[in-house]
Write a protein that holds these residues in place. Structure first.
Motif, PDB file in Angstrom:
ATOM      1  N   LEU A 119     -11.513   7.597 -67.609  1.00  0.00           N
ATOM      2  CA  LEU A 119     -11.254   6.582 -68.620  1.00  0.00           C
ATOM      3  C   LEU A 119     -11.917   6.958 -69.941  1.00  0.00           C
ATOM      4  O   LEU A 119     -13.012   7.528 -69.963  1.00  0.00           O
ATOM      5  CB  LEU A 119     -11.771   5.221 -68.141  1.00  0.00           C
ATOM      6  N   LYS A 120     -11.278   6.622 -71.019  1.00  0.00           N
ATOM      7  CA  LYS A 120     -11.821   6.871 -72.354  1.00  0.00           C
ATOM      8  C   LYS A 120     -12.290   5.542 -72.933  1.00  0.00           C
ATOM      9  O   LYS A 120     -11.648   4.503 -72.753  1.00  0.00           O
ATOM     10  CB  LYS A 120     -10.762   7.479 -73.278  1.00  0.00           C
ATOM     11  N   ASP A 126     -18.335  11.197 -76.825  1.00  0.00           N
ATOM     12  CA  ASP A 126     -18.928  12.488 -76.496  1.00  0.00           C
ATOM     13  C   ASP A 126     -18.227  13.180 -75.327  1.00  0.00           C
ATOM     14  O   ASP A 126     -18.394  14.376 -75.116  1.00  0.00           O
ATOM     15  CB  ASP A 126     -20.415  12.330 -76.152  1.00  0.00           C
ATOM     16  N   TYR A 127     -17.484  12.411 -74.524  1.00  0.00           N
ATOM     17  CA  TYR A 127     -16.794  12.971 -73.364  1.00  0.00           C
ATOM     18  C   TYR A 127     -15.910  14.142 -73.758  1.00  0.00           C
ATOM     19  O   TYR A 127     -15.208  14.087 -74.754  1.00  0.00           O
ATOM     20  CB  TYR A 127     -15.946  11.869 -72.707  1.00  0.00           C
ATOM     21  N   ARG A 128     -15.991  15.226 -72.961  1.00  0.00           N
ATOM     22  CA  ARG A 128     -15.152  16.391 -73.215  1.00  0.00           C
ATOM     23  C   ARG A 128     -14.576  16.906 -71.900  1.00  0.00           C
ATOM     24  O   ARG A 128     -15.312  17.114 -70.935  1.00  0.00           O
ATOM     25  CB  ARG A 128     -15.960  17.522 -73.880  1.00  0.00           C
ATOM     26  N   PRO A 141     -19.789  16.864 -72.066  1.00  0.00           N
ATOM     27  CA  PRO A 141     -20.445  15.847 -71.257  1.00  0.00           C
ATOM     28  C   PRO A 141     -19.447  14.984 -70.471  1.00  0.00           C
ATOM     29  O   PRO A 141     -18.287  14.865 -70.838  1.00  0.00           O
ATOM     30  CB  PRO A 141     -21.201  14.994 -72.285  1.00  0.00           C
ATOM     31  N   THR A 142     -19.960  14.389 -69.406  1.00  0.00           N
ATOM     32  CA  THR A 142     -19.161  13.479 -68.612  1.00  0.00           C
ATOM     33  C   THR A 142     -19.064  12.123 -69.304  1.00  0.00           C
ATOM     34  O   THR A 142     -19.639  11.921 -70.375  1.00  0.00           O
ATOM     35  CB  THR A 142     -19.758  13.342 -67.200  1.00  0.00           C
ATOM     36  N   SER A 143     -18.354  11.207 -68.698  1.00  0.00           N
ATOM     37  CA  SER A 143     -18.145   9.889 -69.303  1.00  0.00           C
ATOM     38  C   SER A 143     -19.227   8.913 -68.864  1.00  0.00           C
ATOM     39  O   SER A 143     -20.018   9.192 -67.961  1.00  0.00           O
ATOM     40  CB  SER A 143     -16.768   9.349 -68.930  1.00  0.00           C
ATOM     41  N   ILE A 144     -19.249   7.758 -69.503  1.00  0.00           N
ATOM     42  CA  ILE A 144     -20.212   6.720 -69.148  1.00  0.00           C
ATOM     43  C   ILE A 144     -19.723   5.961 -67.922  1.00  0.00           C
ATOM     44  O   ILE A 144     -18.578   6.069 -67.508  1.00  0.00           O
ATOM     45  CB  ILE A 144     -20.449   5.742 -70.321  1.00  0.00           C
ATOM     46  N   HIS A 172     -26.368   7.471 -68.282  1.00  0.00           N
ATOM     47  CA  HIS A 172     -26.760   8.353 -69.376  1.00  0.00           C
ATOM     48  C   HIS A 172     -27.593   9.529 -68.876  1.00  0.00           C
ATOM     49  O   HIS A 172     -27.630  10.584 -69.531  1.00  0.00           O
ATOM     50  CB  HIS A 172     -27.494   7.569 -70.454  1.00  0.00           C
ATOM     51  N   LEU A 173     -28.273   9.357 -67.747  1.00  0.00           N
ATOM     52  CA  LEU A 173     -28.923  10.515 -67.137  1.00  0.00           C
ATOM     53  C   LEU A 173     -27.873  11.546 -66.732  1.00  0.00           C
ATOM     54  O   LEU A 173     -28.040  12.743 -66.990  1.00  0.00           O
ATOM     55  CB  LEU A 173     -29.735  10.095 -65.914  1.00  0.00           C
ATOM     56  N   TYR A 174     -26.792  11.098 -66.112  1.00  0.00           N
ATOM     57  CA  TYR A 174     -25.743  12.040 -65.721  1.00  0.00           C
ATOM     58  C   TYR A 174     -25.113  12.700 -66.940  1.00  0.00           C
ATOM     59  O   TYR A 174     -24.762  13.885 -66.910  1.00  0.00           O
ATOM     60  CB  TYR A 174     -24.683  11.328 -64.885  1.00  0.00           C
ATOM     61  N   ILE A 175     -24.970  11.944 -68.031  1.00  0.00           N
ATOM     62  CA  ILE A 175     -24.453  12.538 -69.265  1.00  0.00           C
ATOM     63  C   ILE A 175     -25.407  13.613 -69.770  1.00  0.00           C
ATOM     64  O   ILE A 175     -24.995  14.715 -70.146  1.00  0.00           O
ATOM     65  CB  ILE A 175     -24.241  11.445 -70.331  1.00  0.00           C
ATOM     66  N   GLN A 176     -26.703  13.309 -69.769  1.00  0.00           N
ATOM     67  CA  GLN A 176     -27.710  14.276 -70.201  1.00  0.00           C
ATOM     68  C   GLN A 176     -27.651  15.544 -69.349  1.00  0.00           C
ATOM     69  O   GLN A 176     -27.643  16.667 -69.876  1.00  0.00           O
ATOM     70  CB  GLN A 176     -29.102  13.650 -70.100  1.00  0.00           C
ATOM     71  N   LEU A 177     -27.598  15.372 -68.036  1.00  0.00           N
ATOM     72  CA  LEU A 177     -27.582  16.535 -67.154  1.00  0.00           C
ATOM     73  C   LEU A 177     -26.305  17.347 -67.320  1.00  0.00           C
ATOM     74  O   LEU A 177     -26.326  18.581 -67.228  1.00  0.00           O
ATOM     75  CB  LEU A 177     -27.731  16.077 -65.702  1.00  0.00           C
TER      76      LEU A 177
END
Length: 229
Positions: A119-120, A126-128, A141-144, A172-177
């Protein structure tokens, strides 16, 4: 054969949300375990303190983080290869090919974290998608969102070893990683949306008091570093 399980995180007193999730899971016959969430509204604030360098977090955000860490610990303790983590405000969708029951047959070999949606969101850009696929996209990065994802045991072990203290919300930890560890761990999402979020569900995160910072713990760590140097 890989060892897997579905974990459903749910507050015991949020009966409507728990029943909503159980009513979706029980008819499937899938193996799943309900995990009682940490309740940020009832636990003593002193038990939900955050490090000095953490984001501004509410007590319920810290409780949510610790709830997910409790599931990651189960992944390690049970010796699972992968697990699906669901929150109790999720809605299960069936894709054209995959469901939560058969996605294991299609899971990419390097999958350490998989958002069960692509989902967007207009407030998060930042999702790519780095490499589109037939059933899974490689992302970074992954999505929220943390209402539905797959995690590997090796990523669970890494988080428990290096990110046991909440410094940001769990998604947001998963986004950071996914930014920092791209190449070391594999981050993906699904082409079909297998898990959505219940739009009318009241949030357990918003409106809660802020978590207190652990000044004493931070001071002890600073003193320890100065003595070491």
């Amino acid at each position: 054969m890989i060892r897997t399980r579905i974990f459903a995180i749910s507050l015991p007193h949020a009966r409507a949300r728990r029943m909503h999730l159980l009513s979706q899971l029980l008819p499937t016959g899938w193996d799943f375990e309900v995990v009682d969430a940490v309740d940020g509204r009832t636990i003593k604030p002193g038990h939900l303190m955050i490090p000095l360098d953490a984001w501004e977090l509410t007590l319920t955000q810290v409780a949510c983080y610790r709830s997910h860490l409790g599931v990651l610990q189960r992944v390690v303790d049970y010796g699972l290869d992968h697990a699906i983590v669901l929150e109790d405000d999720c809605v299960l969708d069936h894709g054209a090919v995959m469901t939560l029951g058969n996605l294991w047959a299609h899971l990419p070999r390097d999958a350490d974290h998989v958002q069960l949606h692509n989902l967007k969101f207009p407030f998060y850009d930042d999702y790519r998608c780095l490499e589109p696929g037939e059933r899974f996209n490689r992302v970074g990065p992954t999505s929220i969102g943390s209402w539905g994802y797959v995690i590997s045991r090796r990523l669970a072990e890494h988080i428990l070893s290096h990110h046991a203290e909440p410094r940001r919300p769990i998604d947001h930890l998963y986004i950071q990683l996914s930014r920092e560890l791209q190449g070391r761990f594999g981050f993906h999402d699904t082409v079909d949306c297998l898990v959505n979020i219940l739009p009318e569900a009241p949030s357990n995160i918003n409106g809660a008091p802020r978590a207190r910072r652990d000044w004493r713990g931070g001071l002890r760590r600073l003193l320890k570093r100065s003595n070491t140097n």
